[in-house]
Design an enzyme around this catalytic site. Structure first.
Site, PDB file in Angstrom:
ATOM      1  N   SER A 126      17.255  11.995 104.273  1.00 12.67           N
ATOM      2  CA  SER A 126      16.792  13.076 103.405  1.00 12.67           C
ATOM      3  C   SER A 126      16.181  14.191 104.244  1.00 12.67           C
ATOM      4  CB  SER A 126      15.764  12.549 102.400  1.00 12.67           C
ATOM      5  OG  SER A 126      16.365  11.633 101.506  1.00 12.67           O
ATOM      6  N   ASP A 283      20.334   4.334  88.733  1.00 17.60           N
ATOM      7  CA  ASP A 283      19.010   4.641  89.276  1.00 17.60           C
ATOM      8  C   ASP A 283      18.371   5.845  88.591  1.00 17.60           C
ATOM      9  OD1 ASP A 283      21.081   6.050  90.617  1.00 17.60           O
ATOM     10  OD2 ASP A 283      19.710   6.632  92.200  1.00 17.60           O
ATOM     11  N   CYS A 323      34.084  21.520  76.528  1.00 21.84           N
ATOM     12  CA  CYS A 323      34.453  20.759  77.729  1.00 21.84           C
ATOM     13  C   CYS A 323      35.845  20.152  77.587  1.00 21.84           C
ATOM     14  CB  CYS A 323      33.441  19.648  77.991  1.00 21.84           C
ATOM     15  SG  CYS A 323      31.831  20.226  78.581  1.00 21.84           S
TER      16      CYS A 323
END
Length: 399
Positions: A126, A283, A323
């Protein structure tokens, strides 16, 4: 897709739960500590570690990817991961195992590098960019910047031959510097990059997105500029840098399913195991609603194919009419589900719809040319194989 049985090909494990030694302003996972309020410190026990790896190794096929993430997974200490390798060997059946460690990089040292290189672990580091970009939001608990330490340890990984991808978040600030960020990573030697757009709900005003969230227009502009830089770095018709989003988009142009779940028609191809063995759909959705069970009581493969996980995956395909009529639908399928719910003011359509339209309109012609070139290479390599050669067409093209 929802009724098709999924194989266990990847899993995400959070051995230190939401614990982290940093306090990044935009982090969505620190608050997950509220789910595990019975203890202040969250660490995976040896018992849970062994059970999850036993199941992963025994229930997967010829290959499996294991991502170790957080919070900050290096808080577990190096011995935890040495034991993980031992358990993978103990319970494995000859399959290929790809271990990945996503880390803020601050706790790494030469011992870590030696281990990661020896066992060929992939590191996702990161690092948001140069110091003024990285330290804008990525600070420690004392509100001090972390850039110098992360950059130093990142270079140390490269010098030790550790496969390292840089993971850069895009916020309201960092999105303003596409060229500076891209060239900075190149100057350090990072040629594998992933840019992650940040959008979170404002904690002070839940009716809107947090101020650090990147807007759709700015993200679209960023993608277009990075694409031009990426394309300009091609040599002999092949890329010299890899941007994960572009690699994934390329898959769609040659008729292959992209590796990024955010670009699949349905999501849910993996599950998340928390430090205490709780298993969740994703997550980004570690919350009671999407808890699938616990590793000590349930089988991973069963939870992966449970009705709840199927429902979670199918929710991604529920898109507004705009969409479904979009010419770019098969290139993005609405993006990540979580981006639709983080800004309550605009949760009826994908957050980055405008971004993708801008990007695909900008990059479509180039992608079509690259796809045709790749297909020709594939045909040539197939002919070579028939005359005695060997090939791995996509790997050769994208190396």
């Amino acid at each position: 897709m929802a009724n098709k049985s999924r194989s266990l090909t990847s899993i995400l494990i959070k051995p230190a739960g939401p614990d982290c030694n940093l306090n990044c302003s935009y982090c969505f996972y620190l608050e997950k500590a509220e789910l595990f309020a019975d203890t202040a410190r969250h660490r995976m026990s040896n018992e849970v570690q062994e059970e999850v790896l036993r199941q992963v190794m025994q229930q997967s096929g010829e290959s499996v990817s294991i991502a170790w993430q957080g919070g900050e997974p290096t808080l577990m200490g190096l011995d935890f991961y040495k034991r993980a390798v031992e358990l993978e060997i103990k319970y494995g059946h000859g399959q290929v195992v790809g271990n990945g460690l996503q880390t803020n990089g601050t706790l790494l040292n030469e011992d870590w590098a030696a281990f990661l290189q020896k066992y060929d672990w992939l590191v996702g580091l990161s690092l948001d960019g140069p110091e003024h970009i990285h330290d804008h939001y990525r600070r420690d608990n004392a509100e001090k910047g972390t850039h110098k330490k992360v950059e130093s340890n990142g270079l140390m990984l490269l010098q030790n031959g550790v496969a390292t991808n840089v993971l850069a978040t895009l916020t309201d600030y960092s999105v303003q510097f596409p060229g500076e960020t891209y060239n900075y990573f190149k100057s350090l030697g990072f040629t594998w990059m992933q840019f992650i757009p940040i959008v979170e709900t404002d904690k002070n005003d839940p009716s809107q997105a947090a101020p650090f969230s990147v807007t759709a227009e700015k993200y679209g502009e960023f993608l277009c500029e990075i694409f031009d830089l990426w394309l300009a770095d091609f040599r002999n018709g092949e890329p010299t840098t890899n941007v994960r989003h572009f690699d994934s988009v390329f898959y769609t142009y040659v008729g292959m399913e992209p590796p990024e779940c955010t670009m699949m028609r349905e999501c849910g191809p993996y599950v998340v195991v928390e430090h205490n063995g709780n298993v969740y759909s994703c997550d980004f959705f570690v919350e009671p609603k999407w808890k699938l069970g616990n590793i000590m009581d349930n089988r991973i493969i069963s939870m992966l194919n449970s009705k709840k996980q199927q429902a979670f995956g199918a929710a991604k395909a529920v898109l507004p009419g705009e969409c479904r009529k979009c010419p770019w639908l098969t290139k993005c399928y609405g993006g990540c589900t979580k981006d639709r719910v983080k800004d309550p003011r605009d949760n009826r359509k994908p957050r980055f719809c405008k971004s993708y339209k801008m990007f695909f309109a900008h990059a479509d012609k180039a992608f079509r040319i690259l796809a045709e070139e790749w297909k020709k290479k594939q045909r040539d390599l197939q002919e070579k194989e028939r005359t005695g050669g060997t090939y791995n067409a996509f790997k050769d093209f994208m190396k």
